[in-house]
Design a protein around this motif. Sequence first.
Motif, PDB file in Angstrom:
ATOM      1  N   SER A  59       0.859  -1.188   0.000  1.00  0.00           N
ATOM      2  CA  SER A  59       0.000   0.000   0.000  1.00  0.00           C
ATOM      3  C   SER A  59       0.893   1.235   0.000  1.00  0.00           C
ATOM      4  O   SER A  59       2.017   1.198   0.492  1.00  0.00           O
ATOM      5  CB  SER A  59      -0.929   0.010   1.212  1.00  0.00           C
ATOM      6  N   PRO A  60       0.397   2.318  -0.564  1.00  0.00           N
ATOM      7  CA  PRO A  60       1.220   3.529  -0.615  1.00  0.00           C
ATOM      8  C   PRO A  60       1.410   4.143   0.768  1.00  0.00           C
ATOM      9  O   PRO A  60       0.538   4.057   1.620  1.00  0.00           O
ATOM     10  CB  PRO A  60       0.417   4.471  -1.516  1.00  0.00           C
ATOM     11  N   THR A  61       2.576   4.723   0.964  1.00  0.00           N
ATOM     12  CA  THR A  61       2.840   5.477   2.186  1.00  0.00           C
ATOM     13  C   THR A  61       2.351   6.892   1.966  1.00  0.00           C
ATOM     14  O   THR A  61       2.616   7.495   0.927  1.00  0.00           O
ATOM     15  CB  THR A  61       4.344   5.489   2.507  1.00  0.00           C
ATOM     16  N   ARG A  62       1.621   7.403   2.923  1.00  0.00           N
ATOM     17  CA  ARG A  62       1.144   8.781   2.848  1.00  0.00           C
ATOM     18  C   ARG A  62       2.057   9.652   3.689  1.00  0.00           C
ATOM     19  O   ARG A  62       2.445   9.278   4.781  1.00  0.00           O
ATOM     20  CB  ARG A  62      -0.265   8.880   3.437  1.00  0.00           C
ATOM     21  N   PHE A  63       2.392  10.810   3.180  1.00  0.00           N
ATOM     22  CA  PHE A  63       3.105  11.829   3.947  1.00  0.00           C
ATOM     23  C   PHE A  63       2.265  13.088   3.908  1.00  0.00           C
ATOM     24  O   PHE A  63       1.757  13.466   2.856  1.00  0.00           O
ATOM     25  CB  PHE A  63       4.489  12.135   3.375  1.00  0.00           C
ATOM     26  N   GLU A  64       2.118  13.698   5.048  1.00  0.00           N
ATOM     27  CA  GLU A  64       1.374  14.959   5.122  1.00  0.00           C
ATOM     28  C   GLU A  64       2.117  15.909   6.044  1.00  0.00           C
ATOM     29  O   GLU A  64       2.491  15.544   7.150  1.00  0.00           O
ATOM     30  CB  GLU A  64      -0.027  14.685   5.659  1.00  0.00           C
ATOM     31  N   ARG A  65       2.333  17.117   5.555  1.00  0.00           N
ATOM     32  CA  ARG A  65       2.926  18.157   6.409  1.00  0.00           C
ATOM     33  C   ARG A  65       1.837  18.713   7.312  1.00  0.00           C
ATOM     34  O   ARG A  65       0.685  18.793   6.903  1.00  0.00           O
ATOM     35  CB  ARG A  65       3.495  19.300   5.562  1.00  0.00           C
ATOM     36  N   ILE A  66       2.213  19.088   8.521  1.00  0.00           N
ATOM     37  CA  ILE A  66       1.196  19.668   9.397  1.00  0.00           C
ATOM     38  C   ILE A  66       0.922  21.097   8.962  1.00  0.00           C
ATOM     39  O   ILE A  66       1.785  21.771   8.401  1.00  0.00           O
ATOM     40  CB  ILE A  66       1.570  19.605  10.893  1.00  0.00           C
ATOM     41  N   GLY A  67      -0.308  21.518   9.207  1.00  0.00           N
ATOM     42  CA  GLY A  67      -0.715  22.874   8.867  1.00  0.00           C
ATOM     43  C   GLY A  67      -0.449  23.820  10.015  1.00  0.00           C
ATOM     44  O   GLY A  67       0.368  23.541  10.896  1.00  0.00           O
ATOM     45  N   PRO A  68      -1.187  24.908  10.026  1.00  0.00           N
ATOM     46  CA  PRO A  68      -1.018  25.875  11.110  1.00  0.00           C
ATOM     47  C   PRO A  68      -1.354  25.242  12.455  1.00  0.00           C
ATOM     48  O   PRO A  68      -2.138  24.294  12.534  1.00  0.00           O
ATOM     49  CB  PRO A  68      -2.015  26.982  10.775  1.00  0.00           C
ATOM     50  N   ASP A  69      -0.762  25.797  13.505  1.00  0.00           N
ATOM     51  CA  ASP A  69      -1.042  25.299  14.857  1.00  0.00           C
ATOM     52  C   ASP A  69      -2.533  25.376  15.157  1.00  0.00           C
ATOM     53  O   ASP A  69      -3.214  26.311  14.728  1.00  0.00           O
ATOM     54  CB  ASP A  69      -0.293  26.127  15.900  1.00  0.00           C
ATOM     55  N   LEU A  70      -3.016  24.380  15.881  1.00  0.00           N
ATOM     56  CA  LEU A  70      -4.407  24.404  16.341  1.00  0.00           C
ATOM     57  C   LEU A  70      -4.469  25.108  17.691  1.00  0.00           C
ATOM     58  O   LEU A  70      -3.561  24.998  18.513  1.00  0.00           O
ATOM     59  CB  LEU A  70      -4.953  22.987  16.504  1.00  0.00           C
ATOM     60  N   ARG A  71      -5.570  25.802  17.915  1.00  0.00           N
ATOM     61  CA  ARG A  71      -5.818  26.414  19.222  1.00  0.00           C
ATOM     62  C   ARG A  71      -6.203  25.312  20.199  1.00  0.00           C
ATOM     63  O   ARG A  71      -6.544  24.200  19.818  1.00  0.00           O
ATOM     64  CB  ARG A  71      -6.953  27.441  19.123  1.00  0.00           C
ATOM     65  N   PHE A  72      -6.220  25.641  21.478  1.00  0.00           N
ATOM     66  CA  PHE A  72      -6.573  24.675  22.514  1.00  0.00           C
ATOM     67  C   PHE A  72      -7.967  24.106  22.290  1.00  0.00           C
ATOM     68  O   PHE A  72      -8.191  22.901  22.413  1.00  0.00           O
ATOM     69  CB  PHE A  72      -6.466  25.321  23.903  1.00  0.00           C
ATOM     70  N   ASP A  73      -8.944  24.957  21.973  1.00  0.00           N
ATOM     71  CA  ASP A  73     -10.317  24.486  21.787  1.00  0.00           C
ATOM     72  C   ASP A  73     -10.425  23.544  20.594  1.00  0.00           C
ATOM     73  O   ASP A  73     -11.179  22.562  20.625  1.00  0.00           O
ATOM     74  CB  ASP A  73     -11.300  25.652  21.655  1.00  0.00           C
ATOM     75  N   GLN A  74      -9.667  23.814  19.542  1.00  0.00           N
ATOM     76  CA  GLN A  74      -9.677  22.932  18.372  1.00  0.00           C
ATOM     77  C   GLN A  74      -9.051  21.579  18.716  1.00  0.00           C
ATOM     78  O   GLN A  74      -9.566  20.533  18.322  1.00  0.00           O
ATOM     79  CB  GLN A  74      -8.904  23.572  17.218  1.00  0.00           C
ATOM     80  N   THR A  75      -7.947  21.615  19.448  1.00  0.00           N
ATOM     81  CA  THR A  75      -7.279  20.373  19.851  1.00  0.00           C
ATOM     82  C   THR A  75      -8.180  19.553  20.765  1.00  0.00           C
ATOM     83  O   THR A  75      -8.284  18.335  20.617  1.00  0.00           O
ATOM     84  CB  THR A  75      -5.939  20.689  20.543  1.00  0.00           C
ATOM     85  N   ALA A  76      -8.858  20.217  21.688  1.00  0.00           N
ATOM     86  CA  ALA A  76      -9.778  19.516  22.596  1.00  0.00           C
ATOM     87  C   ALA A  76     -10.894  18.835  21.810  1.00  0.00           C
ATOM     88  O   ALA A  76     -11.252  17.687  22.097  1.00  0.00           O
ATOM     89  CB  ALA A  76     -10.347  20.485  23.622  1.00  0.00           C
ATOM     90  N   LYS A  77     -11.442  19.515  20.814  1.00  0.00           N
ATOM     91  CA  LYS A  77     -12.509  18.926  19.993  1.00  0.00           C
ATOM     92  C   LYS A  77     -11.970  17.729  19.212  1.00  0.00           C
ATOM     93  O   LYS A  77     -12.636  16.696  19.100  1.00  0.00           O
ATOM     94  CB  LYS A  77     -13.104  19.978  19.051  1.00  0.00           C
ATOM     95  N   LEU A  78     -10.758  17.856  18.674  1.00  0.00           N
ATOM     96  CA  LEU A  78     -10.155  16.742  17.943  1.00  0.00           C
ATOM     97  C   LEU A  78      -9.963  15.544  18.865  1.00  0.00           C
ATOM     98  O   LEU A  78     -10.246  14.403  18.481  1.00  0.00           O
ATOM     99  CB  LEU A  78      -8.826  17.163  17.316  1.00  0.00           C
ATOM    100  N   LEU A  79      -9.524  15.778  20.081  1.00  0.00           N
ATOM    101  CA  LEU A  79      -9.350  14.684  21.045  1.00  0.00           C
ATOM    102  C   LEU A  79     -10.689  14.025  21.386  1.00  0.00           C
ATOM    103  O   LEU A  79     -10.752  12.812  21.574  1.00  0.00           O
ATOM    104  CB  LEU A  79      -8.638  15.181  22.298  1.00  0.00           C
ATOM    105  N   ASP A  80     -11.766  14.811  21.443  1.00  0.00           N
ATOM    106  CA  ASP A  80     -13.101  14.236  21.656  1.00  0.00           C
ATOM    107  C   ASP A  80     -13.483  13.315  20.493  1.00  0.00           C
ATOM    108  O   ASP A  80     -14.054  12.241  20.695  1.00  0.00           O
ATOM    109  CB  ASP A  80     -14.159  15.336  21.788  1.00  0.00           C
ATOM    110  N   ILE A  81     -13.172  13.738  19.274  1.00  0.00           N
ATOM    111  CA  ILE A  81     -13.472  12.933  18.087  1.00  0.00           C
ATOM    112  C   ILE A  81     -12.645  11.655  18.093  1.00  0.00           C
ATOM    113  O   ILE A  81     -13.152  10.573  17.800  1.00  0.00           O
ATOM    114  CB  ILE A  81     -13.255  13.765  16.802  1.00  0.00           C
TER     115      ILE A  81
END
Length: 119
Positions: A65-87
């Motif tokens: 299977s192909p290897t995927r590489f992705e660069r990270i985008g802009p930093d997430l704020r705390f509220d965005q990170t918290a929502k991602l952790l909930d997901i």
Amino acid sequence: MHEASEKTVPAQELLVTIGTGLLAGGISSVDVEDALTGLAPAVGLKSINVAALPKGLFLTIGPGSPTRFERIGPDLRFDQTAKLLDIVDAVRSRRLGIDAARRMIEAEVYGTPRAGPDG
């Protein structure tokens, strides 16, 4: 072990999206690798190979299977990170499927407007 298929590619894409989001939220590379490895069975993948770096993420679902590489985008704020952790928690506990998780990440993590000067 895994060949890329219509079923595994969306799972791989979701893990890449989650991984780069966690890195952008300031989660350590080791913790991101552990989180993605733990999520793999919940999205239908037996195993993955992942390497999280400060500015990007490599992820493959096995030989052939192909290897995927992705660069990270802009930093997430705390509220965005918290929502991602909930997901992430909802995916891990299988309360949320791949498509629903992708939609929620797009709408609720990256679609979250920045708070103005009054809050």
